[in-house]
Every structure is written in structure tokens, then in C-alpha cells.
Write a protein that holds these residues in place. Structure first.
Motif, PDB file in Angstrom:
ATOM      1  N   VAL A   5       0.856  -1.181   0.000  1.00 40.15           N
ATOM      2  CA  VAL A   5       0.000   0.000   0.000  1.00 40.15           C
ATOM      3  C   VAL A   5       0.895   1.235   0.000  1.00 40.15           C
ATOM      4  CG1 VAL A   5      -1.757   1.304   1.254  1.00 40.15           C
ATOM      5  CG2 VAL A   5      -1.836  -1.194   1.232  1.00 40.15           C
ATOM      6  N   GLU A   6       0.819   2.007  -1.060  1.00 42.62           N
ATOM      7  CA  GLU A   6       1.598   3.237  -1.173  1.00 42.62           C
ATOM      8  C   GLU A   6       0.759   4.401  -0.650  1.00 42.62           C
ATOM      9  OE1 GLU A   6       4.638   3.313  -2.046  1.00 42.62           O
ATOM     10  OE2 GLU A   6       5.032   1.627  -3.377  1.00 42.62           O
ATOM     11  N   SER A   7       1.319   5.218   0.193  1.00 47.10           N
ATOM     12  CA  SER A   7       0.620   6.403   0.681  1.00 47.10           C
ATOM     13  C   SER A   7       0.951   7.577  -0.237  1.00 47.10           C
ATOM     14  CB  SER A   7       1.032   6.702   2.123  1.00 47.10           C
ATOM     15  OG  SER A   7       0.611   5.679   2.969  1.00 47.10           O
ATOM     16  N   LEU A   8       0.297   7.606  -1.384  1.00 48.86           N
ATOM     17  CA  LEU A   8       0.540   8.674  -2.354  1.00 48.86           C
ATOM     18  C   LEU A   8      -0.070   9.985  -1.879  1.00 48.86           C
ATOM     19  CD1 LEU A   8      -0.156   7.074  -5.863  1.00 48.86           C
ATOM     20  CD2 LEU A   8       2.039   7.783  -4.912  1.00 48.86           C
ATOM     21  N   PHE A   9       0.608  11.072  -2.157  1.00 49.35           N
ATOM     22  CA  PHE A   9       0.070  12.410  -1.915  1.00 49.35           C
ATOM     23  C   PHE A   9      -0.436  12.555  -0.489  1.00 49.35           C
ATOM     24  CE2 PHE A   9      -1.056  11.085  -6.341  1.00 49.35           C
ATOM     25  CZ  PHE A   9       0.109  11.596  -6.911  1.00 49.35           C
ATOM     26  N   VAL A  10       0.437  12.229   0.426  1.00 51.72           N
ATOM     27  CA  VAL A  10       0.094  12.220   1.845  1.00 51.72           C
ATOM     28  C   VAL A  10      -0.185  13.631   2.343  1.00 51.72           C
ATOM     29  CG1 VAL A  10       1.030  11.755   4.140  1.00 51.72           C
ATOM     30  CG2 VAL A  10       1.417  10.136   2.291  1.00 51.72           C
ATOM     31  N   CYS A  11      -1.174  13.758   3.195  1.00 50.27           N
ATOM     32  CA  CYS A  11      -1.448  15.007   3.900  1.00 50.27           C
ATOM     33  C   CYS A  11      -0.769  14.882   5.267  1.00 50.27           C
ATOM     34  CB  CYS A  11      -2.954  15.208   4.041  1.00 50.27           C
ATOM     35  SG  CYS A  11      -3.361  16.711   4.899  1.00 50.27           S
ATOM     36  N   PRO A  12       0.373  15.516   5.449  1.00 48.05           N
ATOM     37  CA  PRO A  12       1.126  15.301   6.686  1.00 48.05           C
ATOM     38  C   PRO A  12       0.538  16.053   7.873  1.00 48.05           C
ATOM     39  CG  PRO A  12       2.234  16.908   5.333  1.00 48.05           C
ATOM     40  CD  PRO A  12       1.052  16.419   4.529  1.00 48.05           C
ATOM     41  N   LEU A  13       0.679  15.468   9.027  1.00 51.38           N
ATOM     42  CA  LEU A  13       0.369  16.117  10.292  1.00 51.38           C
ATOM     43  C   LEU A  13       1.485  15.693  11.241  1.00 51.38           C
ATOM     44  CD1 LEU A  13      -2.939  16.710  12.019  1.00 51.38           C
ATOM     45  CD2 LEU A  13      -1.145  15.549  13.319  1.00 51.38           C
ATOM     46  N   ILE A  14       2.159  16.662  11.814  1.00 55.08           N
ATOM     47  CA  ILE A  14       3.325  16.377  12.649  1.00 55.08           C
ATOM     48  C   ILE A  14       3.022  16.748  14.086  1.00 55.08           C
ATOM     49  CG2 ILE A  14       5.724  17.031  13.134  1.00 55.08           C
ATOM     50  CD1 ILE A  14       4.442  17.265   9.632  1.00 55.08           C
ATOM     51  N   ARG A  15       3.239  15.783  14.990  1.00 55.92           N
ATOM     52  CA  ARG A  15       3.063  16.032  16.417  1.00 55.92           C
ATOM     53  C   ARG A  15       4.412  15.911  17.113  1.00 55.92           C
ATOM     54  NH1 ARG A  15      -0.936  12.572  19.342  1.00 55.92           N
ATOM     55  NH2 ARG A  15      -0.065  10.861  18.146  1.00 55.92           N
ATOM     56  N   THR A  16       4.696  16.876  17.981  1.00 56.05           N
ATOM     57  CA  THR A  16       5.920  16.857  18.768  1.00 56.05           C
ATOM     58  C   THR A  16       5.612  17.513  20.108  1.00 56.05           C
ATOM     59  OG1 THR A  16       8.290  17.388  18.750  1.00 56.05           O
ATOM     60  CG2 THR A  16       6.790  19.033  17.804  1.00 56.05           C
ATOM     61  N   TYR A  17       6.619  17.676  20.923  1.00 52.92           N
ATOM     62  CA  TYR A  17       6.428  18.274  22.246  1.00 52.92           C
ATOM     63  C   TYR A  17       7.484  19.341  22.490  1.00 52.92           C
ATOM     64  CZ  TYR A  17       3.157  14.518  22.977  1.00 52.92           C
ATOM     65  OH  TYR A  17       2.088  13.673  22.831  1.00 52.92           O
ATOM     66  N   ILE A  18       7.111  20.356  23.228  1.00 54.87           N
ATOM     67  CA  ILE A  18       8.041  21.422  23.602  1.00 54.87           C
ATOM     68  C   ILE A  18       8.507  21.154  25.027  1.00 54.87           C
ATOM     69  CG2 ILE A  18       8.214  23.880  24.148  1.00 54.87           C
ATOM     70  CD1 ILE A  18       6.483  24.465  21.733  1.00 54.87           C
ATOM     71  N   GLN A  19       9.807  21.025  25.190  1.00 57.67           N
ATOM     72  CA  GLN A  19      10.375  20.762  26.516  1.00 57.67           C
ATOM     73  C   GLN A  19      10.676  22.055  27.266  1.00 57.67           C
ATOM     74  OE1 GLN A  19      10.319  17.627  27.432  1.00 57.67           O
ATOM     75  NE2 GLN A  19       9.702  17.021  25.377  1.00 57.67           N
ATOM     76  N   GLU A  20      10.907  23.142  26.531  1.00 56.15           N
ATOM     77  CA  GLU A  20      11.266  24.407  27.149  1.00 56.15           C
ATOM     78  C   GLU A  20      10.095  24.972  27.968  1.00 56.15           C
ATOM     79  OE1 GLU A  20      13.634  23.991  23.316  1.00 56.15           O
ATOM     80  OE2 GLU A  20      11.598  23.605  23.988  1.00 56.15           O
ATOM     81  N   ASP A  21      10.405  25.884  28.864  1.00 54.14           N
ATOM     82  CA  ASP A  21       9.404  26.499  29.735  1.00 54.14           C
ATOM     83  C   ASP A  21       8.582  27.520  28.938  1.00 54.14           C
ATOM     84  OD1 ASP A  21       7.902  27.655  31.732  1.00 54.14           O
ATOM     85  OD2 ASP A  21       9.609  28.450  32.858  1.00 54.14           O
ATOM     86  N   THR A  22       7.296  27.269  28.823  1.00 52.42           N
ATOM     87  CA  THR A  22       6.383  28.196  28.137  1.00 52.42           C
ATOM     88  C   THR A  22       5.242  28.608  29.066  1.00 52.42           C
ATOM     89  OG1 THR A  22       5.085  26.361  27.224  1.00 52.42           O
ATOM     90  CG2 THR A  22       6.896  27.202  25.862  1.00 52.42           C
ATOM     91  N   ASN A  23       5.455  28.472  30.373  1.00 53.94           N
ATOM     92  CA  ASN A  23       4.391  28.713  31.344  1.00 53.94           C
ATOM     93  C   ASN A  23       3.874  30.142  31.338  1.00 53.94           C
ATOM     94  OD1 ASN A  23       4.245  26.072  32.253  1.00 53.94           O
ATOM     95  ND2 ASN A  23       5.864  26.380  33.770  1.00 53.94           N
ATOM     96  N   VAL A  24       4.645  31.078  30.800  1.00 55.28           N
ATOM     97  CA  VAL A  24       4.191  32.471  30.741  1.00 55.28           C
ATOM     98  C   VAL A  24       2.888  32.590  29.938  1.00 55.28           C
ATOM     99  CG1 VAL A  24       5.574  33.052  28.697  1.00 55.28           C
ATOM    100  CG2 VAL A  24       4.955  34.838  30.340  1.00 55.28           C
TER     101      VAL A  24
END
Length: 198
Positions: A5-24
């Protein structure tokens, strides 16, 4: 049967996490909601957080195979979702990629999910749903939901329609949304654009 099964013309969605302090970001009290936008450039007040997000996007752009260039966050705003709220299905025009950052320390059960809708469905006259499927997967689904998670950052192409689903608890659900555009020259021939022309 063996098949690939080839995933042609993929619509990407990227999930990651921020480790730095963004509490402000938790101190922001001037919220924007879809029907009442009060500040569309929130990240201009938080250049360190803006740089963190852009640095993450440079890694995404590199992985996607885009030529190296500068990018800019054009708009950014805080969404504030209270009990019973739901957003309309929408995408982000005049933008290349968009994103959402869940900066709160906790998103309890009942916090509104975000659902993304399959853009290829609009090209087909046949829709398979519910009992038509033995199992839902990214190939056959009309939509896909993600739970908000603390410090989770999601990037997606701006054309991808999405919706904040119904929020069912009293704790306010906050997130930071933003749009990104390339700088410099892109395209070719009569489809060329250069931001230096402006």
C-alpha cells in the motif's frame, strides 16, 4: 495476497512536544475565540516562544523536503474553550502551514479534542463510513481526532480542515494557534512569488 500500500500524496500532520518552559502563556487573560478575535499576533509579545516554535517548524520543513528558506509566523492567537463550546469546521486561508500548541499543564478527560478532516473525500463521489469499515485507519477515515496533551505541538498544512470538538468539562481549555508563511522567493515561471517585491 501480498501487496504494497503506497501512501501517495500524503497530507502530513506532525506532532511533537516542547520541553522548554512556556508557562508564561498561562498568564494571558485576553483570550480570542472564533467569533471574537482580539489579538492576532500574540507571539510578538513572546519572542522566545515564537523562536522555539519556528525552530521546530524548520525541522518539519527539512523533513518534508522543502528547500532551506526563512519562515515567519504571520498570525498567532489564544483560543479559550469553555464548557459546551465547539468550533465550526474551518481551514486557514492565506497561509502555508498552521499549528496549535497545548501549553496548559493539564487537559482532563472531557477536554475538547481536535478533529482533522480528509481533504481527498471531496474528490470522490463515494463515501465509506461507519458499518462500511471493518476498522478505521488513516487511509479510509473521513476524519481523525487527537486529544490535547500538555506541551504538545501539532503542525499541519493550512488547507487541512479541522474543528475543535465539544468541550464537556468546566475547566477552560486553552491553546495557542498560529499560521506560517515562507519568506523570500518560491515557485517558478509565471507562478513565482518573492516577498522582496512587496
Amino acid at each position: 495476497m501480498d501487496c504494497l500500500v503506497e501512501s501517495l500524496f500524503v497530507c502530513p500532520l506532525i506532532r511533537t512536544y516542547i520541553q522548554e518552559d512556556t508557562n508564561v502563556l498561562n498568564d494571558i487573560k485576553d483570550f480570542s475565540v472564533p467569533s471574537k478575535v482580539t489579538d492576532m499576533r500574540v507571539l510578538e509579545k513572546y519572542p522566545d516562544i515564537k523562536k522555539i516554535i519556528l525552530d521546530k517548524f524548520y525541522a518539519v520543513a527539512d523533513k518534508a523536503g522543502y528547500a532551506k528558506r526563512d519562515y515567519v509566523i504571520t498570525t498567532s492567537w489564544i483560543t479559550w474553550t469553555s464548557n459546551g463550546d465547539i468550533s465550526q469546521i474551518h481551514n486557514h486561508r492565506n497561509s502555508f502551514w498552521s499549528g496549535v500548541y497545548y501549553f496548559q499543564d493539564e487537559y482532563p478527560e472531557g477536554s475538547a479534542t481536535i478533529q482533522f478532516f480528509n481533504p481527498l473525500e471531496k474528490l470522490s463521489d463515494v463515501v465509506m463510513m461507519g458499518s462500511d469499515l471493518t476498522e478505521r485507519n488513516p487511509i479510509n477515515s473521513s476524519g481523525w481526532e487527537f486529544n490535547p496533551e500538555p506541551k504538545q505541538l501539532i503542525f499541519f498544512p493550512s488547507y487541512l480542515e479541522h474543528q475543535v470538538m465539544k468541550h464537556t468539562i468546566d475547566k477552560i481549555r486553552c491553546s495557542l494557534a498560529f499560521n506560517i508563511m515562507p519568506m523570500g522567493k518560491w515557485g517558478d515561471g509565471d507562478s513565482t512569488f518573492d516577498t522582496q517585491w512587496i
